[in-house]
Write a protein that holds these residues in place. Structure first.
Motif, PDB file in Angstrom:
ATOM      1  N   GLU A 117       0.896  -1.279   0.026  1.00 10.16           N
ATOM      2  CA  GLU A 117      -0.078   0.091  -0.065  1.00 10.16           C
ATOM      3  C   GLU A 117       0.868   1.326  -0.236  1.00 10.16           C
ATOM      4  OE1 GLU A 117      -3.574   0.051   0.333  1.00 10.16           O
ATOM      5  OE2 GLU A 117      -3.149  -2.180  -0.564  1.00 10.16           O
ATOM      6  N   GLU A 118       0.257   2.358  -0.463  1.00 16.28           N
ATOM      7  CA  GLU A 118       1.085   3.694  -0.422  1.00 16.28           C
ATOM      8  C   GLU A 118       1.071   4.250   1.030  1.00 16.28           C
ATOM      9  OE1 GLU A 118       2.968   4.661  -2.733  1.00 16.28           O
ATOM     10  OE2 GLU A 118       2.555   3.178  -4.325  1.00 16.28           O
ATOM     11  N   LEU A 119       2.099   4.083   1.682  1.00 18.60           N
ATOM     12  CA  LEU A 119       1.898   4.616   3.044  1.00 18.60           C
ATOM     13  C   LEU A 119       3.127   5.347   3.614  1.00 18.60           C
ATOM     14  CD1 LEU A 119       0.397   1.115   4.559  1.00 18.60           C
ATOM     15  CD2 LEU A 119      -0.895   3.199   4.295  1.00 18.60           C
ATOM     16  N   LEU A 120       3.842   5.584   2.883  1.00 18.87           N
ATOM     17  CA  LEU A 120       5.105   6.470   3.114  1.00 18.87           C
ATOM     18  C   LEU A 120       4.772   7.780   3.892  1.00 18.87           C
ATOM     19  CD1 LEU A 120       8.378   6.860   3.161  1.00 18.87           C
ATOM     20  CD2 LEU A 120       7.964   7.864   0.960  1.00 18.87           C
ATOM     21  N   ASN A 121       5.272   7.957   5.057  1.00 20.17           N
ATOM     22  CA  ASN A 121       5.381   9.228   6.013  1.00 20.17           C
ATOM     23  C   ASN A 121       3.757   9.008   6.358  1.00 20.17           C
ATOM     24  OD1 ASN A 121       7.982  10.110   5.415  1.00 20.17           O
ATOM     25  ND2 ASN A 121       7.214  11.082   3.478  1.00 20.17           N
ATOM     26  N   GLU A 122       3.339   7.575   6.438  1.00 19.31           N
ATOM     27  CA  GLU A 122       1.928   7.994   7.320  1.00 19.31           C
ATOM     28  C   GLU A 122       1.985   7.008   8.527  1.00 19.31           C
ATOM     29  OE1 GLU A 122      -1.318   6.858   4.870  1.00 19.31           O
ATOM     30  OE2 GLU A 122      -0.764   8.182   3.270  1.00 19.31           O
ATOM     31  N   LYS A 123       1.214   7.478   9.415  1.00 18.54           N
ATOM     32  CA  LYS A 123       1.032   6.448  10.731  1.00 18.54           C
ATOM     33  C   LYS A 123       0.159   5.381  10.387  1.00 18.54           C
ATOM     34  CE  LYS A 123       1.268   7.149  14.944  1.00 18.54           C
ATOM     35  NZ  LYS A 123       2.305   6.654  15.678  1.00 18.54           N
ATOM     36  N   VAL A 124       0.498   4.151  10.865  1.00 16.60           N
ATOM     37  CA  VAL A 124      -0.252   3.028  10.659  1.00 16.60           C
ATOM     38  C   VAL A 124      -0.582   2.314  12.003  1.00 16.60           C
ATOM     39  CG1 VAL A 124       0.684   2.396   8.260  1.00 16.60           C
ATOM     40  CG2 VAL A 124       1.539   1.572  10.367  1.00 16.60           C
ATOM     41  N   LYS A 125      -1.581   1.426  12.356  1.00 16.15           N
ATOM     42  CA  LYS A 125      -1.983   0.830  13.464  1.00 16.15           C
ATOM     43  C   LYS A 125      -1.865  -0.730  13.099  1.00 16.15           C
ATOM     44  CE  LYS A 125      -4.087   2.843  16.178  1.00 16.15           C
ATOM     45  NZ  LYS A 125      -3.665   3.413  17.732  1.00 16.15           N
ATOM     46  N   PHE A 126      -1.425  -1.333  14.171  1.00 14.67           N
ATOM     47  CA  PHE A 126      -1.422  -2.760  14.230  1.00 14.67           C
ATOM     48  C   PHE A 126      -2.818  -3.365  13.861  1.00 14.67           C
ATOM     49  CE2 PHE A 126      -2.834  -6.184  17.014  1.00 14.67           C
ATOM     50  CZ  PHE A 126      -2.677  -7.248  16.291  1.00 14.67           C
ATOM     51  N   GLY A 127      -2.896  -4.111  12.736  1.00 11.67           N
ATOM     52  CA  GLY A 127      -4.385  -4.745  12.179  1.00 11.67           C
ATOM     53  C   GLY A 127      -4.691  -4.119  11.112  1.00 11.67           C
ATOM     54  N   GLN A 128      -3.977  -2.939  10.569  1.00 11.98           N
ATOM     55  CA  GLN A 128      -4.228  -2.192   9.437  1.00 11.98           C
ATOM     56  C   GLN A 128      -3.426  -2.938   8.251  1.00 11.98           C
ATOM     57  OE1 GLN A 128      -3.245   1.751   9.609  1.00 11.98           O
ATOM     58  NE2 GLN A 128      -3.141   2.192   7.233  1.00 11.98           N
ATOM     59  N   LYS A 129      -4.380  -2.988   6.915  1.00  7.11           N
ATOM     60  CA  LYS A 129      -3.637  -3.603   5.657  1.00  7.11           C
ATOM     61  C   LYS A 129      -2.524  -2.835   5.192  1.00  7.11           C
ATOM     62  CE  LYS A 129      -4.862  -4.984   1.072  1.00  7.11           C
ATOM     63  NZ  LYS A 129      -5.975  -5.061   0.171  1.00  7.11           N
ATOM     64  N   ILE A 130      -1.062  -3.631   4.941  1.00 12.48           N
ATOM     65  CA  ILE A 130      -0.133  -2.676   4.419  1.00 12.48           C
ATOM     66  C   ILE A 130       0.151  -3.379   2.972  1.00 12.48           C
ATOM     67  CG2 ILE A 130       0.686  -2.096   6.584  1.00 12.48           C
ATOM     68  CD1 ILE A 130       2.854  -4.400   6.262  1.00 12.48           C
ATOM     69  N   GLY A 131      -0.217  -4.585   2.723  1.00 19.00           N
ATOM     70  CA  GLY A 131       0.027  -5.155   1.423  1.00 19.00           C
ATOM     71  C   GLY A 131      -0.663  -6.341   0.941  1.00 19.00           C
ATOM     72  N   THR A 132      -0.547  -6.712  -0.165  1.00 15.91           N
ATOM     73  CA  THR A 132      -1.335  -8.078  -0.680  1.00 15.91           C
ATOM     74  C   THR A 132      -0.490  -8.940  -1.126  1.00 15.91           C
ATOM     75  OG1 THR A 132      -3.318  -6.566  -0.950  1.00 15.91           O
ATOM     76  CG2 THR A 132      -3.369  -8.690  -2.056  1.00 15.91           C
ATOM     77  N   ILE A 133      -0.415 -10.066  -1.188  1.00 17.53           N
ATOM     78  CA  ILE A 133       0.075 -11.144  -1.836  1.00 17.53           C
ATOM     79  C   ILE A 133      -0.237 -11.179  -3.338  1.00 17.53           C
ATOM     80  CG2 ILE A 133       0.310 -13.677  -2.114  1.00 17.53           C
ATOM     81  CD1 ILE A 133      -0.058 -14.034   0.893  1.00 17.53           C
ATOM     82  N   LYS A 134       0.833 -11.221  -4.171  1.00 12.65           N
ATOM     83  CA  LYS A 134       0.415 -11.158  -5.539  1.00 12.65           C
ATOM     84  C   LYS A 134       0.232 -12.626  -5.946  1.00 12.65           C
ATOM     85  CE  LYS A 134       3.655  -7.333  -6.911  1.00 12.65           C
ATOM     86  NZ  LYS A 134       4.568  -6.878  -7.714  1.00 12.65           N
TER      87      LYS A 134
END
Length: 268
Positions: free
Chosen positions: A251-268
């Motif tokens: 996911e496009e998350l550079l310079n963002e806050k994320v929380k445990f449990g939040q999606k960060i990527g998907t298996i191709k």
């Protein structure tokens, strides 16, 4: 022993000390106020018996996680300082400060370097105000743990911008994992103040101790479920994830806050 390790050991003794309840409440409340910690998902600060107990607090309210079996979730509450594709073997600790994935993972991962070459990576910085437990980002099998003793430089932006190869110099614990028959690594980087990392599935790992020897532990059947608690930082720090080439879409998350449990990527 480096000065950063000594400082961390002394601070660790203070943080783990259980003071009389009235004084401990003052310490805890001051810490929460100074770092503006949101305690809405946790017990009241007054119930923690030490600063370390507060810092390593568990969630009192279960966190909802992305349950799609093909999604990777953030292993921790954190700020994404860098993310993207490796340029052959190179990744960034921060913009303009590159280092080698081979140096990060050590020669104990020599056989897998070709697999992560031109792969993907993401850096998760945990601030003092963050929840400091880390979790499995997907259903996976842990094949190897590598404990690399080292220094304990701070991992804040000031040091990321000035200290060359900071993640390589600092003490770290590397987990070699497989999901969907693809390899990925989780690298837990120690930092100043206590500098200890705990792994609930491997109590033999003791960080910030007087040792220079790299420790390697291999597992035959260690499977973990997405969201399962792996352990926690006692102050600090940073998690670096590195994926096999063409195995994940981040996911496009550079310079963002994320929380445990939040999606960060998907298996191709």
């Amino acid at each position: 022993m480096h000065i950063t390790n000594l400082i961390s050991q002394y601070f660790g003794k203070f943080a783990q000390k259980e003071f009389p309840s009235f004084f401990q409440k003052m310490i805890n409340n001051a810490y929460v106020k100074i770092f503006k910690i949101n305690m809405s998902e946790f017990r009241n600060a007054k119930y923690y018996k030490s600063l370390t107990d507060l810092f390593t607090r568990e969630l009192a309210i279960p966190r909802q996680i992305d349950e799609d079996e093909k999604s990777f979730i953030s292993p921790a509450d954190s700020f994404i300082t860098q993310a993207g594709s490796l340029h052959k073997e190179t990744l960034f600790q921060i913009k303009g400060m590159e280092y080698s994935v081979e140096d990060l993972l050590t020669y104990y991962c020599t056989d897998t370097f070709p697999m992560v070459k031109d792969g993907s990576y993401m850096n998760f910085y945990l601030a003092p105000s963050d929840y400091h437990r880390y979790h499995a980002p997907i259903d996976c099998e842990i094949k190897k743990l590598i404990h690399v003793p080292g220094k304990l430089y701070p991992v804040n932006f000031k040091y990321l911008n000035k200290e060359i190869d900071l993640f390589v110099q600092n003490e770290r614990v590397i987990l070699e994992c497989f999901a969907n028959n693809k390899i990925f690594y989780m690298v837990f980087v120690g930092a100043l103040n206590v500098g200890q990392m705990v792994f609930e599935f491997e109590p033999s790992v003791e960080t910030n101790k007087n040792t220079k020897d790299i420790k390697v532990i291999k597992y035959d059947d260690l499977k973990v479920k997405k969201g399962q608690t792996l352990g926690y930082f006692k102050m600090g720090s940073t998690v670096v994830m590195v994926w096999e080439k063409q195995s994940v879409q981040l996911e496009e998350l550079l310079n963002e806050k994320v929380k445990f449990g939040q999606k960060i990527g998907t298996i191709k």
